[in-house]
Design an enzyme around this catalytic site. Structure first.
Site, short mmCIF file in Angstrom:
data_model
loop_
_atom_site.label_atom_id
_atom_site.label_comp_id
_atom_site.label_asym_id
_atom_site.label_seq_id
_atom_site.Cartn_x
_atom_site.Cartn_y
_atom_site.Cartn_z
N ALA A 1 37.79 52.39 45.70
CA ALA A 1 38.09 50.98 45.53
C ALA A 1 36.97 50.81 43.91
O ALA A 1 36.38 51.74 44.32
CB ALA A 1 37.19 49.61 46.52
N TYR B 1 36.27 41.23 39.93
CA TYR B 1 36.52 41.64 41.58
C TYR B 1 37.03 41.20 42.19
O TYR B 1 38.01 42.01 42.97
CB TYR B 1 35.26 42.63 41.89
#
Ligand SMILES: NC(=O)c1ccc[n+]([C@@H]2O[C@H](COP(=O)([O-])OP(=O)(O)OC[C@H]3O[C@@H](n4cnc5c(N)ncnc54)[C@H](OP(=O)(O)O)[C@@H]3O)[C@@H](O)[C@H]2O)c1
Length: 291
Positions: free
Chosen positions: A59, A124
């Protein structure tokens, strides 16, 4: 069981790779061999490894930087996660996707359950939330595991930062009004393995879906720091005093949820697996760092 893990050097990826052996062959691939923003590399990795299941912990994890790089965060965490889920679906295998407490706004009293409304407070969290949605749509055999406050002997994390800074300072100011659960990455890896075993043993079972998977218990960042220093001093390592401060005293580009507590009842009931306490993770991490 052969497991393809995305991201070779990430905390969770490395802890999964550490579990390779016996009946588990765990192959962790990162950039440039497997790049979440390049679907051809994902397809090639799946074709080469021929996994029974795919795990996606890779990620874009720079929470503050994501505020100024939304396209990069979404390319990896949303489109990239979807590409991994699609490649797994095309190969007819399940995917276990790792997500985060930051999908929540943090304004709930008590621990979040899986059915609570999401409401990320930053880029995020928003990119990870879109990743969850896309993964679940792309692969009917998808498990999304939301975890939190990850630390390990690998990479950069809060525990390692605290130990480093304590060598130079007597007192550290640490945020005491954000609540959550520090979770040791090797325990996350063991939890992921429990999910993989269940998915392969019971392919038609009702396990696909979203789960919360964190260590037992809860604290604040200041409480986490105090426990790190207490355990470190016990081992003759560095320690410092902790001065509790508020979130307002420590402004960051991305706003963090005040309450990151995740209820793990659904996970433990579904997979017959519980993660150890956050305090025990600290002790084992310090032991591993001492080598
Ligand atoms: N860390 C936390 O506190 C936390 C909390 C909650 C949830 N999570 C979630 O848990 C998962 C694992 O976290 P972690 O702490 O292990 O992450 P990490 O240590 O930051 O590792 C992330 C990995 O992803 C890789 N990556 C980034 N972009 C990529 C791309 N385009 N293609 C392939 N790989 C790429 C990075 O590779 P490079 O080495 O090449 O940069 C790195 O190895 C993540 O999904 C994260 O969102 C983390």
């Amino acid at each position: 069981m052969r497991i393809l893990v995305t991201g070779r050097d990430g905390q969770v990826a490395r802890c999964l790779a550490d579990l390779s052996g016996g009946s588990h062959e765990i192959v962790a691939l990162g950039r440039p061999d497997l790049d979440l923003t390049d679907p051809a590399t994902i397809a090639a990795a799946v074709a080469t490894v021929r996994p029974d299941i795919v795990v996606n912990p890779a990620a874009y994890t720079a929470v503050d930087k994501a505020e100024s790089e939304p396209d990069a965060a979404f390319a990896v965490n949303a489109a990239g996660a979807e590409s991994v889920a699609l490649a797994a679906a095309e190969a007819g295998v399940p995917i276990v996707h790792i997500s985060t407490d930051y999908v929540f706004a943090g304004d709930k009293d008590g621990a979040y359950v899986e059915t609570d409304a999401t409401g990320p407070t930053g880029v995020y969290g928003a990119s990870k939330l879109e990743g969850e949605t896309r993964v679940l749509a792309a692969n009917p055999k998808a498990v999304v595991l939301r975890t939190a406050w990850v630390y390990s002997p690998y990479g950069n994390n809060f525990l390692k930062t605290m130990l480093r800074v304590a060598r130079d300072r007597d007192v550290l100011r640490v945020v005491a009004d954000q609540h959550g659960t520090p979770t040791y990455a090797p325990d996350i890896a063991a939890g992921i393995l429990a999910v993989c075993e269940r998915a392969l043993a019971d392919p038609e079972g009702g396990w696909p879906g979203v789960y919360h998977m964190v260590a037992e218990g809860e604290t604040t960042w200041a409480g986490f720091a105090e426990e790190i220093f207490a355990a470190s001093r016990e081992r003759g390592g560095p320690g410092a005093g902790v001065e509790p401060i508020t979130t307002a005293d420590y402004p960051t580009p991305a706003r963090r949820p005040k309450n990151s507590r995740l209820d793990t009842a659904r996970f433990s009931a579904s997979f017959d697996h519980r993660l150890p306490s956050w305090q025990s993770g600290i002790a084992r991490c310090l032991e591993a760092l001492d080598g």
